[in-house]
Design a protein around this motif. Structure first.
Motif, PDB file in Angstrom:
ATOM      1  N   ASP A 146       0.408   7.138  -6.369  1.00 33.41           N
ATOM      2  CA  ASP A 146      -0.655   6.936  -5.387  1.00 33.41           C
ATOM      3  C   ASP A 146      -1.889   6.365  -6.076  1.00 33.41           C
ATOM      4  OD1 ASP A 146       1.081   8.033  -3.604  1.00 33.41           O
ATOM      5  OD2 ASP A 146      -0.051   9.864  -3.260  1.00 33.41           O
ATOM      6  N   PHE A 147      -2.643   5.597  -5.341  1.00 29.14           N
ATOM      7  CA  PHE A 147      -3.888   5.061  -5.901  1.00 29.14           C
ATOM      8  C   PHE A 147      -4.908   4.896  -4.781  1.00 29.14           C
ATOM      9  CE2 PHE A 147      -1.119   1.400  -5.021  1.00 29.14           C
ATOM     10  CZ  PHE A 147      -1.932   0.606  -4.215  1.00 29.14           C
ATOM     11  N   LYS A 148      -6.148   4.625  -5.157  1.00 29.00           N
ATOM     12  CA  LYS A 148      -7.215   4.447  -4.186  1.00 29.00           C
ATOM     13  C   LYS A 148      -7.703   3.008  -4.187  1.00 29.00           C
ATOM     14  CE  LYS A 148      -8.929   9.197  -4.226  1.00 29.00           C
ATOM     15  NZ  LYS A 148     -10.099  10.090  -4.469  1.00 29.00           N
ATOM     16  N   LEU A 149      -8.030   2.522  -2.994  1.00 29.50           N
ATOM     17  CA  LEU A 149      -8.660   1.226  -2.859  1.00 29.50           C
ATOM     18  C   LEU A 149     -10.136   1.339  -3.255  1.00 29.50           C
ATOM     19  CD1 LEU A 149      -7.117   0.227   0.597  1.00 29.50           C
ATOM     20  CD2 LEU A 149      -6.422  -0.612  -1.655  1.00 29.50           C
ATOM     21  N   ALA A 150     -10.808   0.201  -3.296  1.00 26.41           N
ATOM     22  CA  ALA A 150     -12.224   0.205  -3.669  1.00 26.41           C
ATOM     23  C   ALA A 150     -13.053   1.058  -2.722  1.00 26.41           C
ATOM     24  CB  ALA A 150     -12.754  -1.232  -3.682  1.00 26.41           C
ATOM     25  N   SER A 151     -12.577   1.196  -1.484  1.00 23.91           N
ATOM     26  CA  SER A 151     -13.283   2.009  -0.485  1.00 23.91           C
ATOM     27  C   SER A 151     -13.131   3.500  -0.721  1.00 23.91           C
ATOM     28  CB  SER A 151     -12.750   1.668   0.909  1.00 23.91           C
ATOM     29  OG  SER A 151     -11.362   1.972   0.986  1.00 23.91           O
ATOM     30  N   GLY A 152     -12.239   3.889  -1.637  1.00 22.54           N
ATOM     31  CA  GLY A 152     -11.954   5.295  -1.869  1.00 22.54           C
ATOM     32  C   GLY A 152     -10.803   5.825  -1.036  1.00 22.54           C
ATOM     33  N   ILE A 153     -10.242   4.982  -0.162  1.00 19.43           N
ATOM     34  CA  ILE A 153      -9.119   5.394   0.679  1.00 19.43           C
ATOM     35  C   ILE A 153      -7.845   5.424  -0.159  1.00 19.43           C
ATOM     36  CG2 ILE A 153      -7.683   4.742   2.652  1.00 19.43           C
ATOM     37  CD1 ILE A 153     -10.166   3.517   3.910  1.00 19.43           C
ATOM     38  N   LYS A 154      -7.092   6.516  -0.027  1.00 17.76           N
ATOM     39  CA  LYS A 154      -5.873   6.672  -0.822  1.00 17.76           C
ATOM     40  C   LYS A 154      -4.697   5.956  -0.171  1.00 17.76           C
ATOM     41  CE  LYS A 154      -4.899  10.217  -3.356  1.00 17.76           C
ATOM     42  NZ  LYS A 154      -4.550  11.544  -3.915  1.00 17.76           N
ATOM     43  N   VAL A 155      -3.882   5.351  -1.023  1.00 18.10           N
ATOM     44  CA  VAL A 155      -2.652   4.684  -0.588  1.00 18.10           C
ATOM     45  C   VAL A 155      -1.474   5.562  -0.965  1.00 18.10           C
ATOM     46  CG1 VAL A 155      -1.210   2.633  -0.805  1.00 18.10           C
ATOM     47  CG2 VAL A 155      -3.702   2.419  -0.884  1.00 18.10           C
ATOM     48  N   ARG A 156      -0.680   5.939   0.020  1.00 17.11           N
ATOM     49  CA  ARG A 156       0.514   6.760  -0.210  1.00 17.11           C
ATOM     50  C   ARG A 156       1.670   5.818  -0.534  1.00 17.11           C
ATOM     51  NH1 ARG A 156       0.232  11.580   2.827  1.00 17.11           N
ATOM     52  NH2 ARG A 156       2.404  11.909   2.243  1.00 17.11           N
ATOM     53  N   THR A 157       1.799   5.485  -1.804  1.00 18.74           N
ATOM     54  CA  THR A 157       2.672   4.395  -2.226  1.00 18.74           C
ATOM     55  C   THR A 157       4.134   4.613  -1.844  1.00 18.74           C
ATOM     56  OG1 THR A 157       1.194   4.007  -4.084  1.00 18.74           O
ATOM     57  CG2 THR A 157       3.365   3.013  -4.206  1.00 18.74           C
ATOM     58  N   GLY A 158       4.693   5.770  -2.164  1.00 20.44           N
ATOM     59  CA  GLY A 158       6.116   5.988  -1.941  1.00 20.44           C
ATOM     60  C   GLY A 158       6.507   5.867  -0.482  1.00 20.44           C
ATOM     61  N   ALA A 159       5.776   6.566   0.383  1.00 20.36           N
ATOM     62  CA  ALA A 159       6.088   6.517   1.818  1.00 20.36           C
ATOM     63  C   ALA A 159       5.889   5.117   2.372  1.00 20.36           C
ATOM     64  CB  ALA A 159       5.213   7.522   2.561  1.00 20.36           C
ATOM     65  N   LEU A 160       4.810   4.442   1.937  1.00 27.22           N
ATOM     66  CA  LEU A 160       4.519   3.095   2.442  1.00 27.22           C
ATOM     67  C   LEU A 160       5.620   2.115   2.043  1.00 27.22           C
ATOM     68  CD1 LEU A 160       2.526   1.290   3.923  1.00 27.22           C
ATOM     69  CD2 LEU A 160       1.320   0.945   1.748  1.00 27.22           C
ATOM     70  N   ARG A 161       6.071   2.152   0.794  1.00 28.94           N
ATOM     71  CA  ARG A 161       7.152   1.265   0.350  1.00 28.94           C
ATOM     72  C   ARG A 161       8.396   1.454   1.219  1.00 28.94           C
ATOM     73  NH1 ARG A 161       9.426   2.914  -3.720  1.00 28.94           N
ATOM     74  NH2 ARG A 161      10.718   1.072  -4.070  1.00 28.94           N
ATOM     75  N   SER A 162       8.789   2.705   1.410  1.00 28.09           N
ATOM     76  CA  SER A 162      10.003   2.980   2.182  1.00 28.09           C
ATOM     77  C   SER A 162       9.884   2.454   3.603  1.00 28.09           C
ATOM     78  CB  SER A 162      10.280   4.487   2.196  1.00 28.09           C
ATOM     79  OG  SER A 162      10.584   4.954   0.906  1.00 28.09           O
ATOM     80  N   GLN A 163       8.722   2.636   4.226  1.00 33.96           N
ATOM     81  CA  GLN A 163       8.535   2.196   5.604  1.00 33.96           C
ATOM     82  C   GLN A 163       8.584   0.677   5.717  1.00 33.96           C
ATOM     83  OE1 GLN A 163       4.782   4.039   6.462  1.00 33.96           O
ATOM     84  NE2 GLN A 163       5.657   6.099   6.555  1.00 33.96           N
ATOM     85  N   ILE A 164       7.961  -0.015   4.763  1.00 34.85           N
ATOM     86  CA  ILE A 164       7.949  -1.477   4.815  1.00 34.85           C
ATOM     87  C   ILE A 164       9.331  -2.046   4.529  1.00 34.85           C
ATOM     88  CG2 ILE A 164       7.020  -3.549   3.729  1.00 34.85           C
ATOM     89  CD1 ILE A 164       4.394  -2.066   3.346  1.00 34.85           C
ATOM     90  N   ILE A 165      10.036  -1.478   3.550  1.00 35.49           N
ATOM     91  CA  ILE A 165      11.390  -1.962   3.244  1.00 35.49           C
ATOM     92  C   ILE A 165      12.298  -1.793   4.455  1.00 35.49           C
ATOM     93  CG2 ILE A 165      13.448  -1.494   1.851  1.00 35.49           C
ATOM     94  CD1 ILE A 165      11.521  -0.848  -0.474  1.00 35.49           C
TER      95      ILE A 165
END
Length: 545
Positions: free
Chosen positions: A420-439
């Motif tokens: 997981d990481f944060k954008l410049a805005s401080g909003i967190k990106v849930r990488t694992g779940a997001l990857r699975s959903q997009i794939i």
């Protein structure tokens, strides 16, 4: 099983989970289990230059003791000596593995890639950690070390070394996906606890599994768990070549010849196997005549692959049960196994019998933490032993998120906290779940993807197209995704297409065939920088005016 997990809520808010299945206190040493099997039963077959060779339980134990005797006489090894090896999985590697157990030596399976060019920085670092008294290498390998003779000279017979559960008998290296690879000490007691727990939860193993496996033996999954799962239960292991478009036909030949009862797969191998069977369905009846269970690590399977595999399992006659699990090098490979067949991806199962999982609050999720007898004693680094990352209750911090899926009664994977990481805005990106959903949204055209954007205003992605993919269809699917998911933490601003697969030699692919996200991001930092700056790739969002 009708009974569910036993739940306890701690004062700190953590949910502690235990299985109702008991772990027996009678956990003999793995050598005792090997010696109790019919000596005429085939323990292993393996491909070799002269065709497929085989070795029985009786011959494996006798030859291991002969090798132990020679190592003691010719090289002065004593209990506790460290034996590092670059031997690939096979009968010679099995003989050395068992010789170390007989002699009380510490067996160290070195990862092969750093040693393709001996003297390199990573190879030197790993040897400093391992501190071997002896390094065994294959014939023709450039590393400096011992080549075992084809025929051992006579040596005085020794007695098997006394065994203690707390005795370190192996060292395995972590994959290094979140940093430099670390050595993990493995004890004899860990091996016994892991195999006793697995058999308690999966009683069918006691029938003696017939397993086809290709996993490298420097990986704890193949070189410890799969090997000893077979030995513990008196089964037979048939070693295979690593899966590829060129070898999958030979894999089907082997399946037809030995008719496995259990298939332990990884995503790469399952994709190839399903494709081969779809192209030649007439081969399935014999190849799968005795197959009743297919196991895949629950956190590793993308939804699109799972859907294909589940449909295949349902069509099989009789139906095949899909099993899942979860583990780590730090736990001698296994922490959780499903108590029976599962019907969806992402399920990790139950904690091993005699073990506990704690789901501990970390920001907006809960981290999976683990405690029990399969937990290793320490890391080994250049500076000596280092404790595992344990919390105040003695639970190992996995760095993975999870939760209890009430519908299935199983632990469910919820992404890797470290990815997981944060954008410049401080909003967190849930990488694992997001990857699975997009794939899944781009199925069947997208094989995988790596997300970037840490510290930036928007997300970018490098896409790995599936064979025969329609890239325009992917672009359209991503445009639709962005319309339906317009938040900055979910929409993809720019993409680039990977024109080559991730590189195994650079640590971008795990032993299970998955992309190591963090390593790919580090290796291709300039690419993601260019995507963020708009100097490379394809924009998916309109430029701001």
């Amino acid at each position: 099983m009708s009974a569910g997990l036993i739940e306890t809520r701690r004062e700190d808010g953590a949910l502690v989970l235990r299985t109702p299945v008991a772990l027996s206190d009678d956990r003999p040493d793995i050598l005792d289990r090997l010696a109790a099997v019919d000596p005429q039963r085939v323990l292993m077959t393996a491909p070799g230059p002269g065709g497929r060779g085989s070795i029985t339980y009786g011959a494996a134990l006798a030859e291991a003791r002969q090798l132990r005797d020679w190592l003691v006489a010719a090289h002065g090894l004593r209990p506790g000596a460290r034996v590092a090896t670059l031997l690939p999985a096979g009968i010679a590697a099995l003989r050395l593995r068992l010789a170390c157990l007989c002699g009380g030596f510490v067996h160290i399976a070195l990862p092969p890639f750093p040693f393709r060019e001996p003297g390199g920085e990573e190879a030197t670092r790993l040897l400093a950690i391992a501190g071997p008294d002896l390094l065994v290498r294959p014939q023709g390998h450039p590393a400096a070390g011992l080549v075992l003779p084809d025929r051992l000279p006579p040596a005085p017979a020794c007695a098997d070394a006394p065994t203690r559960p707390e005795e370190c008998c192996a060292i395995f290296f972590t994959a290094g996906s979140t940093g430099a690879a670390k050595g993990v000490a493995v004890t004899r007691g860990q091996i016994s606890a892991c195999q006793a727990a697995a058999t308690a939860l999966w009683p069918f193993l006691a029938e003696g599994p017939v397993l086809i496996d290709w996993m490298p033996w420097n990986h704890v999954f193949g070189g410890l768990d799969n090997l000893f799962k077979v030995i513990w239960n008196g089964g037979t292991l048939h070693l295979d070549r690593p899966p590829s478009e060129h070898t999958i036909g030979a894999t089907l030949d082997l399946m037809e010849a030995v008719r496995p009862t259990l298939y332990i797969g990884v995503p790469l191998g399952m994709k190839l196997l399903l494709a081969a069977l779809e192209a030649a369905p007439e081969r399935q009846p014999r190849a799968f005549a005795r197959l009743r269970h297919i196991f895949l690590a629950g956190a590793a399977v993308e939804p699109a692959l799972w859907d294909r595999l589940a449909a295949f399992a349902r069509r099989s006659a009789p139906p095949i049960a899909l099993l899942s699990g979860y583990g780590a090098t730090e736990t001698g490979s296994t922490m959780c196994l499903s108590p029976g067949g599962v019907d969806r991806p992402g399920l990790l199962g139950w904690p091993l019998p005699g073990h506990e999982v704690a789901l501990c609050p970390v920001e907006d999720r809960t981290e999976i933490r683990f405690r029990g007898p399969v937990l290793g004693p320490a890391y080994l680094t250049e500076t000596g032993e280092t404790p595992l990352p344990l919390d105040a209750f003695g639970f190992y911090r996995t760095g993975d998120a999870g939760f209890l899926d009430r519908e299935t009664g199983c632990l469910r994977f919820d992404g890797r906290l470290s990815e997981d990481f944060k954008l410049a805005s401080g909003i967190k990106v849930r990488t694992g779940a997001l990857r699975s959903q997009i794939i899944r949204a781009c199925a069947p055209d997208l094989e995988d993807m790596v997300l970037g954007g840490a510290g930036r205003e928007a997300l970018s992605a490098v896409l790995f197209a599936a064979p025969g993919a329609d890239r325009d269809r992917v672009r359209a699917a991503l445009a639709q995704w962005n319309r339906e998911n317009p938040a900055s933490s979910t929409r993809i601003a720019a993409i680039d297409w990977a024109e080559a697969p991730p590189e195994v030699a650079r640590g971008e692919v795990s032993a299970k065939g998955q992309i190591v996200q963090s390593r790919f991001l580090r290796n291709h930092a300039a690419l993601f920088e260019a995507l963020a700056e708009g100097t490379r790739g394809e924009p998916l969002l309109p430029a701001r005016g």
